[in-house]
Design an enzyme around this catalytic site. Structure first.
Site, PDB file in Angstrom:
ATOM      1  N   HIS A 165       0.824  -1.214   0.000  1.00  0.00           N
ATOM      2  CA  HIS A 165       0.000   0.000   0.000  1.00  0.00           C
ATOM      3  C   HIS A 165       0.855   1.260   0.000  1.00  0.00           C
ATOM      4  O   HIS A 165       0.403   2.332  -0.405  1.00  0.00           O
ATOM      5  CB  HIS A 165      -0.943  -0.017   1.210  1.00  0.00           C
ATOM      6  CG  HIS A 165      -2.206   0.749   1.012  1.00  0.00           C
ATOM      7  ND1 HIS A 165      -2.304   1.850   0.176  1.00  0.00           N
ATOM      8  CD2 HIS A 165      -3.446   0.584   1.546  1.00  0.00           C
ATOM      9  CE1 HIS A 165      -3.547   2.323   0.220  1.00  0.00           C
ATOM     10  NE2 HIS A 165      -4.250   1.565   1.033  1.00  0.00           N
ATOM     11  N   ASP A 397     -10.355  -6.175 -17.585  1.00  0.00           N
ATOM     12  CA  ASP A 397     -10.572  -7.220 -18.588  1.00  0.00           C
ATOM     13  C   ASP A 397      -9.218  -7.782 -19.008  1.00  0.00           C
ATOM     14  O   ASP A 397      -8.410  -7.080 -19.620  1.00  0.00           O
ATOM     15  CB  ASP A 397     -11.315  -6.634 -19.795  1.00  0.00           C
ATOM     16  CG  ASP A 397     -11.624  -7.682 -20.864  1.00  0.00           C
ATOM     17  OD1 ASP A 397     -11.223  -8.856 -20.690  1.00  0.00           O
ATOM     18  OD2 ASP A 397     -12.256  -7.324 -21.869  1.00  0.00           O
TER      19      ASP A 397
END
Length: 458
Positions: A165, A397
């Protein structure tokens, strides 16, 4: 659905390196990036169905190749973090060593996970991720990205990603994964080129925190943490609380019925967003369900993004941390006995304090440096929420179409506002069983109260 149980068969981890040579250099993280609270690995997980078009390509092979291509553009992610001894400042040593990649197989089908009802915590998430989920971890001198591709018996697969992070926030990892998907589908380069520009969120040469930042204020320890442990009556011993998990969906009807319980002016105002309405409602229900004493201070903490500022914009392609925290505070008694409108106003005021100041993120960076990069203060009475309804984390995708689910793998002690299938908002909740029962009853009562409010005005 019966409790899901399976074991993945994992291959040995390998390091995926950029397919072309990349610069060897040191790159500074911003002062927002290297705050103590972000020194851990955040997980996101994606479930994909079998491709509708016949293809013999192995998803692990395709994704591994696309990762190697993407790391040419995002080469700091293939490096390692180093820490300066004087002030613990983090830098990325762009070594090109690579990211950790694991292939795995599991004797389970996508529909066994719940299909379109998937929500964090994802069942058996530990089998689909490389690392145990923790809110803190060592991040220096180790891979910054861990990826596991798990093939399922139905022909679908799961992509489990854990990223440091300190390097990226949620929009940043989404940008990276979209680039991986574009390259997996045959594009020559990502449509959005990454931009480092971490200096834009550094503290000033003479740090000066312009605003109050209660999210970093020291708080006293509270031994009576009703979420994780409870005192045993008659003694000092404690028992660990077992949390149960449940997802609550608030569709158009439920949100309309909640809005009906606000004062007329607030009900009609466009400023009363779904985030404010639902945050205030859930905060009140959760606080009442946990049974805090009336005089106890309770906090609502939420994440806001510093992207999109008019006077201090971040460039397109920036993938570092641009998050700041807002805090609303009151007593449990005032929150639960007061109106829903009053709770909305508390959160709206906390949000406005951040939104109206273009240099707020700069002030946060200054405060972090002045205070020695502290962790955010999370007393047990804090309810922490991240609204990801507009971040579209699922839009990745890889060549198999959009995922059935794309988003956080776990909830830990925080929760999310998430887009619900078919519209509306899903709020995952983790509470002790008795508190969960009370919370669910409060949610149901609010629907009834909203319908009563409508009938009373007809």
């Amino acid at each position: 659905m019966a409790q899901l149980c399976f074991v993945t068969r994992r291959g040995d981890p390998v390091l995926v390196q950029p397919i072309h040579p990349t610069p060897r250099e040191l790159k500074r993280l911003s002062d927002l990036d290297d705050q103590e609270s972000l020194r851990f690995y955040r997980s996101v997980i994606y479930f994909y169905r079998r491709s509708q078009q016949p293809r013999g390509d192995d998803p692990a092979t395709i994704i591994r190749g696309a990762l190697a291509a993407a790391l040419v553009y995002y080469y700091p992610m293939a490096g390692r973090l180093v820490e300066l001894p004087a002030d613990r400042k983090l830098l990325v040593d762009c070594t090109g060593e690579g990211v950790s990649f694991v292939e795995a197989d599991a004797d389970v089908a996508l529909d066994d996970f719940g299909g379109d009802t998937l929500c964090p915590p994802v069942p058996c998430a530990a089998e689909l991720l490389c690392l145990p989920e923790r809110s803190s971890a060592a991040v220096v001198n180790r891979p910054l990205l861990y990826v596991q591709v798990t093939r399922l018996t139905c022909g679908g697969f799961v992509l489990g990603v854990q990223v440091c992070h300190s390097l990226v926030d949620a929009p940043g990892i989404k940008q990276f994964l979209i680039a991986v998907g574009e390259l997996a589908r045959g594009m020559e380069a990502p449509s959005v080129r990454p931009v480092w520009a971490r200096e834009l969120l550094d503290a000033r040469d003479q740090p000066l925190a312009n605003y109050h930042h209660p999210e970093y204020d020291l708080v006293a320890d509270d031994d009576d943490d009703k979420l994780l442990r409870v005192r045993v009556p008659g003694g000092a011993a404690e028992e660990e609380v077992v949390l149960v998990h449940r997802a609550f969906r608030f569709g158009a009807k439920e949100l309309r019925l909640l809005r009906e319980q606000l004062p007329p002016a607030m009900r009609r105002s466009r400023c009363t967003t779904r985030f404010l309405l639902l945050s205030a409602f859930v905060w009140r229900c959760r606080t009442a369900a946990l049974g805090y004493e009336p005089g106890e201070q309770v906090r609502f903490m939420f994440v806001m993004n510093a992207r999109g500022r008019v006077r201090r914009p971040l460039p397109e392609g920036f993938y570092g941390n641009a998050l700041v925290f807002g805090v609303a505070e009151t007593t449990a008694g005032e929150l639960c006995s007061g109106s829903l409108g009053s709770a909305v106003q508390l959160i709206a005021a906390a949000k406005a304090r951040i939104a109206r100041e273009d240099d707020y993120a700069q002030s946060v960076a200054d405060a972090l440096v002045l205070r020695g990069r502290p962790r955010i203060a999370l007393p047990p009475t804090t309810y922490l929420v991240t609204d990801i309804t507009k971040w579209n984390l699922h839009e990745v995708d890889l060549g198999w179409g959009m995922p059935v689910y794309g988003g956080p793998a776990t909830t830990t002690l925080a929760t999310f506002h998430m887009p619900a299938p078919g519209g509306g908002i899903t709020v995952p909740m983790s509470l002790p069983q008795r508190a969960m029962d009370r919370f669910a009853a409060n949610v149901q009562k609010a629907v009834v109260d909203g319908e009563s409010a409508i009938r009373s005005r007809i």
